[in-house]
Design an enzyme around this catalytic site. Structure first.
Site, PDB file in Angstrom:
ATOM      1  CB  SER A 141     -20.771  72.411 -71.093  1.00 28.99           C
ATOM      2  OG  SER A 141     -20.220  72.966 -69.867  1.00 28.99           O
ATOM      3  CE1 TYR A 154     -18.199  67.991 -69.757  1.00 25.32           C
ATOM      4  CE2 TYR A 154     -18.055  70.143 -68.949  1.00 25.32           C
ATOM      5  CZ  TYR A 154     -18.620  69.240 -69.280  1.00 25.32           C
ATOM      6  OH  TYR A 154     -20.102  69.484 -69.200  1.00 25.32           O
ATOM      7  CE  LYS A 158     -20.103  68.318 -72.727  1.00 19.39           C
ATOM      8  NZ  LYS A 158     -21.219  67.519 -73.390  1.00 19.39           N
TER       9      LYS A 158
END
Ligand code: NAD
Length: 253
Positions: A141, A154, A158
């Site tokens: 991402s 997150y 990532k």
């Protein structure tokens, strides 16, 4: 039929980008082992692809656990005789500021976004080495490079996924090529779930599209095309890279 006689594992295939990647690869002749958590949606996708003349099998399970990853590889070998590539696409958000986040949510986010890559490649790489070639695409991402509010697990996971993809590329080349992709806002259920972290979720989704240089959200098919390129022969001199595909989000700032 760029993937004729090729066998791929695609995780997180029951929805969004994974579903588009599976459809793209199957349409190009790949035999696909699909994974996800929703058995009904996964089986229905496998039936749909098979109905169009493709070869697809769905296996439900949590990719944060080693056992399911091992079984995905075994399923490819038992049903299609070999393994040519892996798309690690399943992911979760694990929202919450560091001071609010329960450590089990942090743990689960890393299990889903990072450990899953380790587990699947641990079992997949030896099988791809037997063919003398393998293609791996890790769906990370732009959160690997940019902070989003309430997304600490997150963003960190990532970034770890990008780093892991690069590292594995250096240990297993030249036979195995490994690349990460870093999408910006793509119109999937996941994007709408992540918008909950913003004060006005609807506005956040609308603005995510408007703030790109191309003035729209990404579509799952945009991502599937890049993944197919990286898994195909046209990208034969590309490994250890991370591809930003974000409509210009990072450039726009
Ligand atoms: N949508 C976006 O804006 C965006 C942007 C950048 C990166 N991504 C990444 O793209 C990937 C795909 O997301 P999407 O937007 O298509 O979302 P989605 O919600 O449509 O699909 C996510 C898929 O992952 C699967 N999944 C989640 N946790 C799992 C687990 N523990 N075990 C097995 N399967 C699991 C779900 O079943 C589903 O098939 C994710 O890794 C996500 O982090 C999404």
């Amino acid at each position: 039929m760029k993937f004729k006689d090729k066998v791929f594992i695609i995780t997180g295939a029951t929805s969004g980008m994974g579903r588009s990647i599976a459809t793209e690869f199957s349409g190009e002749g790949a035999a696909c082992v699909l994974s996800g958590r929703n058995a009904e949606r996964g089986t229905s996708l496998a039936d749909e692809l098979t109905g169009k003349g493709g070869k697809a099998i769905f296996l439900a399970g949590d990719v944060g656990l080693e056992e399911i990853n091992k079984r995905l590889v075994e399923t490819a070998l038992q049903n299609f005789g070999k393994l040519d590539g892996v798309i690690t696409n399943a992911g979760m958000l694990g929202l919450g500021k560091v001071t609010d986040l329960e450590s089990d949510v942090w743990q689960e986010t890393f299990q889903t976004n990072v450990y899953s890559v380790f587990y699947l490649l641990k079992h997949a790489i030896p099988e791809m080495q037997k063919n003398g070639s393998g293609r791996v695409i890790v769906n990370a991402s732009i959160a690997a490079f940019k902070s989003f509010p309430n997304h600490p697990a997150y963003c960190a996971s990532k970034a770890a996924a990008v780093s892991l993809a690069k590292q594995i590329a250096s240990d297993y080349g030249p036979e195995i090529r490994v690349n990460a992709i870093c999408p910006g806002p793509v119109d999937t259920p996941f994007l709408h779930d992540s918008a909950i972290a913003f004060p006005d979720p609807e506005k956040a989704v609308a603005e995510a599209g408007e703030k790109t240089l191309l003035k729209r959200l990404g579509k799952p098919d945009d991502i599937a095309k890049l993944v197919a390129f990286l898994a195909g022969d046209e990208s034969s001199w590309i490994t250890g890279s991370s591809y930003i595909i974000d409509g210009g989000t990072l450039t726009a700032g």
